[in-house]
Design a protein around this motif. Sequence first.
Motif: not given
Length: 348
Positions: A110-135
Amino acid sequence: MMIVRHAAHRDLDDIYRLAQRAGESGIGLTSLPQNKEILAERITRTTHTLEGISPKGDASYLFVLEDSSLKKIVGVSAIEVAVGLNEPFYNFRVAKQVHASKTLNVYKTLETLFLSNDHTGCSELCTLFLDPDYRKNQNGKFLSKVRFLFIAAFRSYFEERLIAEMRGFSDQNGYSPFWNALGYHFFNMDFATADYLSGIGQKVFIAELMPRFPVYVDLLPQEARTVIAEVHPHTLPAAKVLMSEGLRYQGYVDIFDAGPTLEANIADLRAVKHSRVLTVKIAEQIETAEIYYLVANDQYTDYRVLLINNHVSDDDILLMSAEQAQALNVQQQDQVRVLALENMENQK
C-alpha cells in the motif's frame, strides 16, 4: 538587452507589479505574494545575505531580469540557502507499507504519505515568474538557469542538496482535488488561504493541525490519487527546464496540492560540471552562432548575467563586444563564467 542581476530596493514597484500579474495566473506562486511589505523584506534578505550578515536560515538571493532598454524589471527568480532552519519545512514522503498474512495468503503493498521534514537544511530554487509579455526569446530558460550558474560560481555558500517544489494540479477556479480530499478536513479552510499562509511564512498551523500518522493513498478519492506528484500544466515547462539541469523527482510531494519536489546533489548539476571560466577579449567584430550561452561576471555582490549567441571557441578566450562587456561590468582580460543555455546531451 536583457540582463539578470541581484534585486535592489529600487526594483520594489516593478516586483510588486509582477506579483500582481502572477496573481492573475491563478493560485500556486505563494513566494511572490501581492504584499509590498513582504516583497521589501525579500529584497532586504538578499541585501543582508550579500553583506554577509544573514544567518544561514535567513540567507536568500532574489534575482531580477531587467529589460535594460526600458529600465524595467520583467522577471524574478530566487534561491533559498537552507530551508527549515527557522521554521519547519514540511512535505509528504511517498512510501510503501506491506500488509501480509501467511494464514490468509494475503500480501498487499500500500502506498502511504508520511509527513516529513527530510529536506531540512537543503538549498531551494523558488520564486520563478516571468512577465507574460516577455515569454519569448529564451527569457524563461535564461531566468531559471541563471540560478544554477550562480550556484556553480559560489558553491561554498550553498548546501550539498538542492530542491525545487513544483506547483501541483488545481483547476482554473483554484480547486485542488488533493487538498479537498485531505488537507481541508484538518484545516477547515480553502486551498488558496492555506497555501497563502504557508507562502508568507505562517506555518505553525501546519504543525498544529496536520495528521502525524501515515495516510493510506488508497483511502483517498480517485481524483486526488491521480494528481499526486503531477505538475500543474502551467508549471510543466519550468519543471522540464530544471530536469534538464539534473533535478529529479525522488518521492516527495507538497502537503497542500501534492505537487512533486525535484531534487539533486549540487555536485551533479550540469552548471557545476560543465560551466567554463574564460578570459574576456573585447573585439569590434563578433562571430555569432546558433547556440546561446549564459555569461556571468562572477562578481558576488554585483552579479550580472547576459544571454548571448557569441561564438565560443575551444580555447580560453571569449570575444565580446564593448556593449556586452559594459553590461556585465567587465573589462579586457577579466574572467567570465560561460554555460550553454541548452543541455547539448539532451539534443542528441
